[in-house]
Scaffold this motif. Sequence first.
Motif, PDB file in Angstrom:
ATOM      1  N   LYS A  98      14.861  -3.735 -25.704  1.00 50.49           N
ATOM      2  CA  LYS A  98      15.618  -4.672 -26.538  1.00 50.49           C
ATOM      3  C   LYS A  98      16.458  -3.970 -27.600  1.00 50.49           C
ATOM      4  O   LYS A  98      17.487  -4.486 -28.022  1.00 50.49           O
ATOM      5  CB  LYS A  98      14.660  -5.661 -27.198  1.00 50.49           C
ATOM      6  N   GLY A  99      16.029  -2.791 -28.023  1.00 52.24           N
ATOM      7  CA  GLY A  99      16.772  -2.066 -29.049  1.00 52.24           C
ATOM      8  C   GLY A  99      18.192  -1.741 -28.654  1.00 52.24           C
ATOM      9  O   GLY A  99      19.063  -1.575 -29.515  1.00 52.24           O
ATOM     10  N   PHE A 100      18.466  -1.666 -27.354  1.00 44.47           N
ATOM     11  CA  PHE A 100      19.828  -1.374 -26.901  1.00 44.47           C
ATOM     12  C   PHE A 100      20.755  -2.585 -27.023  1.00 44.47           C
ATOM     13  O   PHE A 100      21.949  -2.476 -26.759  1.00 44.47           O
ATOM     14  CB  PHE A 100      19.811  -0.845 -25.472  1.00 44.47           C
ATOM     15  N   GLU A 101      20.221  -3.713 -27.435  1.00 42.25           N
ATOM     16  CA  GLU A 101      21.052  -4.899 -27.670  1.00 42.25           C
ATOM     17  C   GLU A 101      21.621  -4.909 -29.089  1.00 42.25           C
ATOM     18  O   GLU A 101      22.415  -5.776 -29.431  1.00 42.25           O
ATOM     19  CB  GLU A 101      20.228  -6.162 -27.401  1.00 42.25           C
ATOM     20  N   GLU A 102      21.237  -3.953 -29.920  1.00 36.70           N
ATOM     21  CA  GLU A 102      21.700  -3.896 -31.308  1.00 36.70           C
ATOM     22  C   GLU A 102      23.062  -3.197 -31.363  1.00 36.70           C
ATOM     23  O   GLU A 102      23.168  -1.988 -31.609  1.00 36.70           O
ATOM     24  CB  GLU A 102      20.659  -3.197 -32.178  1.00 36.70           C
ATOM     25  N   GLU A 103      24.111  -3.988 -31.140  1.00 43.29           N
ATOM     26  CA  GLU A 103      25.463  -3.456 -31.010  1.00 43.29           C
ATOM     27  C   GLU A 103      25.933  -2.724 -32.261  1.00 43.29           C
ATOM     28  O   GLU A 103      26.669  -1.735 -32.170  1.00 43.29           O
ATOM     29  CB  GLU A 103      26.436  -4.589 -30.672  1.00 43.29           C
ATOM     30  N   GLU A 104      25.510  -3.185 -33.437  1.00 40.78           N
ATOM     31  CA  GLU A 104      25.962  -2.532 -34.663  1.00 40.78           C
ATOM     32  C   GLU A 104      25.444  -1.095 -34.747  1.00 40.78           C
ATOM     33  O   GLU A 104      26.040  -0.255 -35.414  1.00 40.78           O
ATOM     34  CB  GLU A 104      25.551  -3.332 -35.909  1.00 40.78           C
ATOM     35  N   HIS A 152      11.652  -1.767 -29.547  1.00 34.96           N
ATOM     36  CA  HIS A 152      10.803  -0.905 -28.730  1.00 34.96           C
ATOM     37  C   HIS A 152      10.379  -1.626 -27.452  1.00 34.96           C
ATOM     38  O   HIS A 152      10.099  -0.986 -26.432  1.00 34.96           O
ATOM     39  CB  HIS A 152       9.583  -0.494 -29.563  1.00 34.96           C
ATOM     40  N   ASP A 153      10.323  -2.950 -27.490  1.00 34.73           N
ATOM     41  CA  ASP A 153       9.867  -3.750 -26.345  1.00 34.73           C
ATOM     42  C   ASP A 153      10.863  -3.706 -25.192  1.00 34.73           C
ATOM     43  O   ASP A 153      12.079  -3.607 -25.398  1.00 34.73           O
ATOM     44  CB  ASP A 153       9.687  -5.217 -26.750  1.00 34.73           C
ATOM     45  N   PHE A 154      10.328  -3.824 -23.970  1.00 37.39           N
ATOM     46  CA  PHE A 154      11.206  -3.968 -22.820  1.00 37.39           C
ATOM     47  C   PHE A 154      11.981  -5.276 -22.923  1.00 37.39           C
ATOM     48  O   PHE A 154      11.486  -6.263 -23.497  1.00 37.39           O
ATOM     49  CB  PHE A 154      10.398  -3.997 -21.514  1.00 37.39           C
TER      50      PHE A 154
END
Length: 196
Positions: free
Chosen positions: A16-22, A72-74
Amino acid sequence: MEIAANAALVVIDVQKGFEEEEFWGRRNNPGAERNMAALIDAWQESGRPVVFVRHESAAGSRSPLRRGHTGHDFKDFVEERRGRGRGRELLVTKSVNSAFYGEPDLDAWLKGAGIEQIVLVGIQTNMCNETTARMGGNLGYRVLFVLDAMHTFDLAGPFGWTATADELSRATAVSLEGGGFARVVTAQEVLEAAGR
């Protein structure tokens, strides 16, 4: 293309951390997750092994992939599929780029199962995916690098140079296949070959 009956699908850092575009910036390949899900489903239905890899940044870092942070979560579509296949499954946790430097030891697990072919999907194309592909090739595995089942982000480098996510993906594909580390393929090609 031939897909071995025991070829392992290695799903790298779909978190999920890769969804943090900023934090990361602009990404490419908006269809990557759909292709990842289709490949996980096909592998699980066929009874082939699936390896889920999770990046665990140090707890004190700013990384959205740090332990204790929701990033950190998938991603949900991965978490919903874990444990649902008919084949063997492994969870590898790493803190560096290569899935071969995680716990438990991926190379030992693959060799112990007699697996010689790995199919790589996940995030990021030119970082952990590319590093894992290079090491896999060096270790003697037949590596398939599913370019449309992964994505990356625009990146700034030295001398004021920048590269878009698409440019980085193309460079990775050329380096891996041109250098003999991996065969670069599409999800559709793999799904068709795996279904034979």
